[in-house]
Design a protein around this motif. Structure first.
Motif, PDB file in Angstrom:
ATOM      1  N   UNK A 234       0.838  -1.215   0.000  1.00  0.00           N
ATOM      2  CA  UNK A 234       0.000   0.000   0.000  1.00  0.00           C
ATOM      3  C   UNK A 234       0.869   1.260   0.000  1.00  0.00           C
ATOM      4  N   UNK A 235       1.946   1.235   0.815  1.00  0.00           N
ATOM      5  CA  UNK A 235       2.870   2.386   0.849  1.00  0.00           C
ATOM      6  C   UNK A 235       3.496   2.618  -0.520  1.00  0.00           C
ATOM      7  N   UNK A 236       3.887   1.522  -1.166  1.00  0.00           N
ATOM      8  CA  UNK A 236       4.499   1.608  -2.490  1.00  0.00           C
ATOM      9  C   UNK A 236       3.535   2.261  -3.472  1.00  0.00           C
ATOM     10  N   UNK A 237       2.289   1.764  -3.481  1.00  0.00           N
ATOM     11  CA  UNK A 237       1.315   2.297  -4.446  1.00  0.00           C
ATOM     12  C   UNK A 237       1.003   3.767  -4.152  1.00  0.00           C
ATOM     13  N   UNK A 240       3.910   5.831  -5.452  1.00  0.00           N
ATOM     14  CA  UNK A 240       3.925   5.923  -6.921  1.00  0.00           C
ATOM     15  C   UNK A 240       2.856   6.904  -7.399  1.00  0.00           C
ATOM     16  N   UNK A 241       1.667   6.829  -6.790  1.00  0.00           N
ATOM     17  CA  UNK A 241       0.581   7.762  -7.164  1.00  0.00           C
ATOM     18  C   UNK A 241       0.987   9.211  -6.907  1.00  0.00           C
ATOM     19  N   UNK A 242       1.714   9.437  -5.799  1.00  0.00           N
ATOM     20  CA  UNK A 242       2.123  10.812  -5.457  1.00  0.00           C
ATOM     21  C   UNK A 242       3.131  11.369  -6.465  1.00  0.00           C
ATOM     22  N   UNK A 243       3.745  10.498  -7.251  1.00  0.00           N
ATOM     23  CA  UNK A 243       4.767  10.950  -8.211  1.00  0.00           C
ATOM     24  C   UNK A 243       4.180  11.391  -9.560  1.00  0.00           C
ATOM     25  N   UNK A 244       2.881  11.215  -9.729  1.00  0.00           N
ATOM     26  CA  UNK A 244       2.143  11.745 -10.902  1.00  0.00           C
ATOM     27  C   UNK A 244       2.835  11.463 -12.242  1.00  0.00           C
ATOM     28  N   UNK A 245       3.185  10.208 -12.430  1.00  0.00           N
ATOM     29  CA  UNK A 245       3.715   9.806 -13.740  1.00  0.00           C
ATOM     30  C   UNK A 245       5.192  10.062 -13.969  1.00  0.00           C
ATOM     31  N   UNK A 246       5.889  10.624 -12.961  1.00  0.00           N
ATOM     32  CA  UNK A 246       7.333  10.878 -13.110  1.00  0.00           C
ATOM     33  C   UNK A 246       8.098   9.554 -13.147  1.00  0.00           C
ATOM     34  N   UNK A 270      -0.848  -0.627 -13.572  1.00  0.00           N
ATOM     35  CA  UNK A 270       0.393   0.059 -13.969  1.00  0.00           C
ATOM     36  C   UNK A 270       1.068  -0.668 -15.135  1.00  0.00           C
ATOM     37  N   UNK A 271       1.715   0.109 -16.012  1.00  0.00           N
ATOM     38  CA  UNK A 271       2.521  -0.479 -17.086  1.00  0.00           C
ATOM     39  C   UNK A 271       3.949  -0.600 -16.568  1.00  0.00           C
ATOM     40  N   UNK A 272       4.360  -1.826 -16.292  1.00  0.00           N
ATOM     41  CA  UNK A 272       5.705  -2.031 -15.746  1.00  0.00           C
ATOM     42  C   UNK A 272       6.219  -3.391 -16.184  1.00  0.00           C
ATOM     43  N   UNK A 314      15.225  10.799 -13.769  1.00  0.00           N
ATOM     44  CA  UNK A 314      14.613   9.863 -12.811  1.00  0.00           C
ATOM     45  C   UNK A 314      14.325  10.658 -11.535  1.00  0.00           C
ATOM     46  N   UNK A 315      13.042  10.770 -11.202  1.00  0.00           N
ATOM     47  CA  UNK A 315      12.655  11.618 -10.069  1.00  0.00           C
ATOM     48  C   UNK A 315      12.615  10.864  -8.750  1.00  0.00           C
ATOM     49  N   UNK A 316      12.573   9.522  -8.804  1.00  0.00           N
ATOM     50  CA  UNK A 316      12.471   8.772  -7.553  1.00  0.00           C
ATOM     51  C   UNK A 316      13.032   7.358  -7.694  1.00  0.00           C
ATOM     52  N   UNK A 317      13.570   6.881  -6.582  1.00  0.00           N
ATOM     53  CA  UNK A 317      13.987   5.476  -6.471  1.00  0.00           C
ATOM     54  C   UNK A 317      13.393   4.970  -5.166  1.00  0.00           C
ATOM     55  N   UNK A 318      12.683   3.857  -5.233  1.00  0.00           N
ATOM     56  CA  UNK A 318      12.130   3.283  -4.006  1.00  0.00           C
ATOM     57  C   UNK A 318      12.721   1.894  -3.798  1.00  0.00           C
ATOM     58  N   UNK A 319      13.246   1.666  -2.613  1.00  0.00           N
ATOM     59  CA  UNK A 319      13.714   0.328  -2.246  1.00  0.00           C
ATOM     60  C   UNK A 319      12.556  -0.369  -1.528  1.00  0.00           C
TER      61      UNK A 319
END
Length: 480
Positions: A234-237, A240-246, A270-272, A314-319
């Motif tokens: 849930x945190x991940x999603x 990702x939503x807060x990044x608005x497509x970045x 999501x397309x991934x 690249x605006x974000x990296x999430x581990x």
């Protein structure tokens, strides 16, 4: 050619091939150092332009530059970029089709190549070694790219790294008298211990050392506790939503993790794609291209993704899972914000007890148990080995033979006579692996109360680089 003419010629080559008017410091000094034939150890942050520092000298020299690199994907990316610029570069690895392999070997025989990219294992394979040992083949430099892998993976995961120190002396035995081969090791991250290991294992001779710290003022470091496996997703999603497509990257630890998480995210719309070392070269290339051109917002990947791939925005990296080692962490977060604009690196971790979500603890336990069992089996195996021998014979006879030899070398209990023959020192007493210390560093970083950048810079030997008040933009500084 005097120094100023030589400098103009180097810059003219840079402009002609890469289109840059001048170097970023310290690229110019590194290039001059390599051209002078001096050994070098270079620590430059991800995105700092390391590749040009060895590619440009290779093009200006008369002989061959061998580039030893850890990942097929990384090798393919660099060689594709060079070939797109019509430069004489090639690669050899075990997955290569027969006709491509034959063509590269022909180019090598005819001395038509300036850059040859290989993995450590390919370099030390008999057919390649025999060709590189031909007396008429002039070799100017041996470059070790992503040199931290020597320390990070070299004891147990990629034991061939431990044998690279005798490559220069072994090759020079087959070359004309007076021939010289310079060695340069490049990495984005190496703490003082790793720097020492690289210098010792590669037998660098009075190397020029270039160190740039990994600090990026535009990169905000954050760590967030999640209480359950469901909460983690849930945190991940939510993030990702807060990044608005970045554009971003999601890092996980294993192939299986990447596949199951990518599948779940695709079910959420999501397309991934999952990216790991087990994919075919064509599939890796397809995923990279989709992400680079913006068709895919993010990739769910293991540490196999990102080395040598340049995407500035690249605006974000999430581990999704934290890395085991700080050096991996700094490499991976460094893929965000290369254009200097504000970017976020978020790591999700279980609550400290591990009662509700034991996955993180289990992963760390698994790694430590595996390391311990490898050390124990190496100690047992060492008693069965002859004092002098050949690595291939040992590897054929014992499934973990090459790893055992590598661990003995890292414990200073074995000498390599050349890349293929060893002598074991007596008596044999293995100490606990250094990696345990590195794993502890990572967990200390995740729970530290001090500025996160300050903690990282101290670990990498740059403790004076930040004001004592901290960076002002990690989650710890913001809380204070």
């Amino acid at each position: 050619m005097n120094d100023s003419e030589s400098g103009q010629h180097i810059r003219a080559t840079l402009q002609k091939i890469w289109g840059y008017a001048d170097f970023r410091p310290p690229q110019g000094e590194i290039i001059r150092s390599i051209l002078s034939g001096q050994d070098a150890l270079i620590i430059m942050p991800t995105g700092g332009g390391k590749s040009i520092c060895f590619q440009l000298p290779a093009l200006l020299q008369t002989g061959l530059t061998i580039v030893v690199s850890p990942l097929v994907a990384l090798i393919e990316n660099q060689v594709k970029e060079l070939r797109d610029r019509h430069l004489p570069a090639a690669l050899l690895h075990s997955e290569l089709p027969k006709d491509s392999r034959f063509e590269t070997l022909q180019q090598l025989e005819r001395q038509q190549l300036k850059l040859l990219y290989l993995s450590p294992e390919t370099l030390l394979s008999k057919p390649i070694w025999e060709r590189l040992s031909q007396p008429q083949l002039k070799i100017d430099s041996l470059i070790l790219d992503e040199a931290h892998c020597l320390s990070q993976w070299g004891d147990t995961f990629r034991p061939a790294y431990r044998r690279l120190g005798t490559v220069r002396s072994a090759l020079l035995q087959s070359k004309p008298v007076g021939a010289k081969i310079a060695i340069a090791a490049f990495t984005a991250t190496a703490d003082p211990t790793t720097q020492q290991t690289i210098q010792q294992v590669l037998q660098l001779q009075q190397p020029a050392i270039f160190r740039q710290n990994p600090y990026r003022s535009n990169l905000q470091l954050q760590v967030k506790i999640v209480w359950t496996p469901r909460g983690r997703k849930q945190q991940l999603e939510k993030f990702i939503q807060s990044q608005q497509g970045e554009a971003g990257l999601v890092y996980v630890r294993t192939r299986r993790d990447s596949e199951s998480l990518a599948e779940w995210l695709m079910q959420q719309g999501y397309t991934t794609a999952a990216y790991h070392a087990g994919l075919s070269p064509a599939e890796r290339r397809r995923i990279e291209a989709s992400w680079l051109n913006g068709e895919m917002q993010f990739v769910v990947c293991t540490s196999a993704f990102g080395m040598g791939i340049n995407k500035p925005n690249v605006r974000w990296v999430i581990h999704f899972h934290s890395p085991l080692l700080l050096s991996e962490y700094v490499q991976e977060v460094g893929r965000a914000g290369r254009d200097g604009k504000p970017s976020i690196a978020l790591t999700l971790i279980s609550e400290p007890t591990g009662w509700l979500d034991p996955e993180d603890k289990q992963r760390q336990q698994f790694f430590e148990n595996k390391m311990r069992s490898q050390y124990l089996s190496a100690q047992q195996l060492a008693k069965k080995l002859s004092v002098k021998g050949e690595v291939e014979a040992v590897a054929r006879k014992f499934s973990d033979g090459a790893i055992a030899l590598s661990l003995l070398h890292s414990a200073n209990l074995l000498d390599w006579q050349d890349p293929f023959h060893y002598t074991i020192r007596q008596p044999i007493k293995l100490k606990p692996p250094k990696q345990f210390l590195a794993v502890q560093q990572m967990s200390q970083y995740l729970t530290t109360k001090q500025c996160r950048w300050q903690y990282l810079l101290k670990c990498f030997g740059f403790s004076q680089e930040l004001p004592s008040s901290g960076c002002g933009h990690c989650d710890r500084c913001k809380k204070q």
